[in-house]
Motif scaffolding. Structure first.
Motif, PDB file in Angstrom:
ATOM      1  N   HIS A  72       0.853  -1.193   0.000  1.00 29.24           N
ATOM      2  CA  HIS A  72       0.000   0.000   0.000  1.00 29.24           C
ATOM      3  C   HIS A  72       0.887   1.242   0.000  1.00 29.24           C
ATOM      4  CE1 HIS A  72      -2.876  -3.035   1.381  1.00 29.24           C
ATOM      5  NE2 HIS A  72      -3.846  -2.196   1.025  1.00 29.24           N
ATOM      6  N   GLU A  73       0.270   2.362  -0.235  1.00 31.93           N
ATOM      7  CA  GLU A  73       1.008   3.622  -0.207  1.00 31.93           C
ATOM      8  C   GLU A  73       1.498   3.908   1.218  1.00 31.93           C
ATOM      9  OE1 GLU A  73       1.904   5.704  -2.649  1.00 31.93           O
ATOM     10  OE2 GLU A  73       1.137   4.196  -4.061  1.00 31.93           O
ATOM     11  N   PRO A  74       2.680   4.537   1.355  1.00 32.54           N
ATOM     12  CA  PRO A  74       3.188   4.869   2.689  1.00 32.54           C
ATOM     13  C   PRO A  74       2.226   5.779   3.448  1.00 32.54           C
ATOM     14  CG  PRO A  74       4.894   5.141   1.028  1.00 32.54           C
ATOM     15  CD  PRO A  74       3.615   4.919   0.285  1.00 32.54           C
ATOM     16  N   GLU A  76       1.900   8.839   5.971  1.00 28.65           N
ATOM     17  CA  GLU A  76       2.681   9.975   6.468  1.00 28.65           C
ATOM     18  C   GLU A  76       2.362  10.200   7.940  1.00 28.65           C
ATOM     19  OE1 GLU A  76       1.985  13.357   4.041  1.00 28.65           O
ATOM     20  OE2 GLU A  76       3.083  12.559   2.320  1.00 28.65           O
ATOM     21  N   VAL A  77       3.395  10.099   8.774  1.00 27.90           N
ATOM     22  CA  VAL A  77       3.242  10.345  10.208  1.00 27.90           C
ATOM     23  C   VAL A  77       3.527  11.801  10.524  1.00 27.90           C
ATOM     24  CG1 VAL A  77       4.019   9.684  12.518  1.00 27.90           C
ATOM     25  CG2 VAL A  77       3.919   7.969  10.691  1.00 27.90           C
ATOM     26  N   ILE A  78       4.657  12.300   9.996  1.00 33.49           N
ATOM     27  CA  ILE A  78       4.994  13.732  10.103  1.00 33.49           C
ATOM     28  C   ILE A  78       5.341  14.199   8.694  1.00 33.49           C
ATOM     29  CG2 ILE A  78       6.402  15.483  11.255  1.00 33.49           C
ATOM     30  CD1 ILE A  78       7.088  13.458  13.384  1.00 33.49           C
ATOM     31  N   GLY A  79       4.331  14.411   7.907  1.00 29.00           N
ATOM     32  CA  GLY A  79       4.544  14.811   6.523  1.00 29.00           C
ATOM     33  C   GLY A  79       5.448  13.822   5.817  1.00 29.00           C
ATOM     34  N   THR A  80       6.428  14.353   5.094  1.00 29.60           N
ATOM     35  CA  THR A  80       7.407  13.489   4.432  1.00 29.60           C
ATOM     36  C   THR A  80       8.639  13.242   5.307  1.00 29.60           C
ATOM     37  OG1 THR A  80       8.418  15.429   3.371  1.00 29.60           O
ATOM     38  CG2 THR A  80       6.684  14.266   2.147  1.00 29.60           C
ATOM     39  N   LEU A  81       8.669  13.866   6.488  1.00 30.23           N
ATOM     40  CA  LEU A  81       9.812  13.683   7.384  1.00 30.23           C
ATOM     41  C   LEU A  81       9.819  12.302   8.028  1.00 30.23           C
ATOM     42  CD1 LEU A  81       9.953  17.153   9.187  1.00 30.23           C
ATOM     43  CD2 LEU A  81      11.380  16.319   7.292  1.00 30.23           C
ATOM     44  N   LEU A  82       8.631  11.746   8.279  1.00 33.16           N
ATOM     45  CA  LEU A  82       8.536  10.427   8.887  1.00 33.16           C
ATOM     46  C   LEU A  82       7.326   9.705   8.322  1.00 33.16           C
ATOM     47  CD1 LEU A  82       9.506   8.313  10.934  1.00 33.16           C
ATOM     48  CD2 LEU A  82       8.042   9.432  12.636  1.00 33.16           C
ATOM     49  N   GLN A  83       7.584   8.546   7.747  1.00 33.97           N
ATOM     50  CA  GLN A  83       6.515   7.747   7.159  1.00 33.97           C
ATOM     51  C   GLN A  83       6.601   6.308   7.634  1.00 33.97           C
ATOM     52  OE1 GLN A  83       7.214   8.240   2.919  1.00 33.97           O
ATOM     53  NE2 GLN A  83       5.896  10.050   2.814  1.00 33.97           N
ATOM     54  N   PHE A  84       5.483   5.604   7.507  1.00 29.66           N
ATOM     55  CA  PHE A  84       5.463   4.155   7.696  1.00 29.66           C
ATOM     56  C   PHE A  84       5.357   3.519   6.317  1.00 29.66           C
ATOM     57  CE2 PHE A  84       3.483   4.409  12.194  1.00 29.66           C
ATOM     58  CZ  PHE A  84       4.731   4.704  12.723  1.00 29.66           C
ATOM     59  N   SER A  85       6.390   2.758   5.963  1.00 29.35           N
ATOM     60  CA  SER A  85       6.432   2.129   4.643  1.00 29.35           C
ATOM     61  C   SER A  85       7.149   0.792   4.763  1.00 29.35           C
ATOM     62  CB  SER A  85       7.167   3.029   3.645  1.00 29.35           C
ATOM     63  OG  SER A  85       7.254   2.418   2.379  1.00 29.35           O
TER      64      SER A  85
END
Length: 200
Positions: A72-74, A76-85
């Motif tokens: 699935h698409e990542p 965004e937890v904090i915009g593009t600074l932190l993601q779950f992927s």
């Protein structure tokens, strides 16, 4: 001697009792080994509690993200600074050494064996916490390498925490890094796993 003890109220030891009225007040010598053994057991218990908590958190998070996020698409937890992927990492950090998966599995198993050996003489709570972090993290990633595809001892570790411009990692990696940092700090301060402090 008996008359003096009668006057002062000091009881005369019975013959063959082996009781020394001077040394017996605190229980004598045998108390210290017993206290040390109990203390060691408490430190080992602390190590195991930390290791189990780290392992369960790591395992649970991986099961969740594989089910909800893989393919699935990542998120965004904090915009593009932190993601779950979700990615499957068969190598070490930064994806280095993908051809060395079995070797990395052996290293993880060796780390666990070393921790078990150190735990025999563990009397320091900070060391118990540090080793618990390492043990839980090592078991977490070792579980992936053993049970996940493509096969036993060749499985890809599930990584999902993706900071910008940094390697993707998981909770087990975080625990291992934190445990390693704590061990470095303890070593610089001269604190050994057995609770003694040395100065170079």
């Amino acid at each position: 001697m008996a008359e003096a003890e009668r006057i002062t109220g000091t009881p005369e030891p019975e013959p063959g009792s082996g009781t020394d009225p001077v040394a017996g007040a605190e229980g004598g010598g045998p108390a210290e080994p017993e206290q040390g053994a109990a203390r060691g057991k408490r430190r080992i218990a602390a190590l195991l509690v930390v290791a189990v908590l780290v392992y369960l958190l790591d395992l649970g998070s991986k099961l969740l993200v594989v089910e909800k996020l893989e393919h699935h698409e990542p998120i965004e937890v904090i915009g593009t600074l932190l993601q779950f992927s979700v990615i499957r990492n068969r190598g070490a950090a930064f994806g280095i050494g993908e051809a060395l998966t079995i070797f990395l599995t052996i290293i993880a198993a060796a780390v666990i064996a070393v921790i078990a050996r150190i735990a025999r003489k563990l009397y320091s709570l900070p060391w118990a916490l540090a080793l618990g972090l390492l043990l839980g993290g090592a078991f977490g990633n070792l579980t992936d390498r053993i049970f996940r595809s493509p096969g036993v001892f060749e499985g890809g570790v599930v990584d999902f925490i993706a900071p910008a411009h940094f390697a993707v990692f998981n909770l087990a990696d975080s625990a291992i890094v934190c445990g390693g940092i704590l061990i470095v700090i303890l070593s610089f301060r001269g604190l050994d796993p057995d609770g003694t402090v040395h100065k170079d």
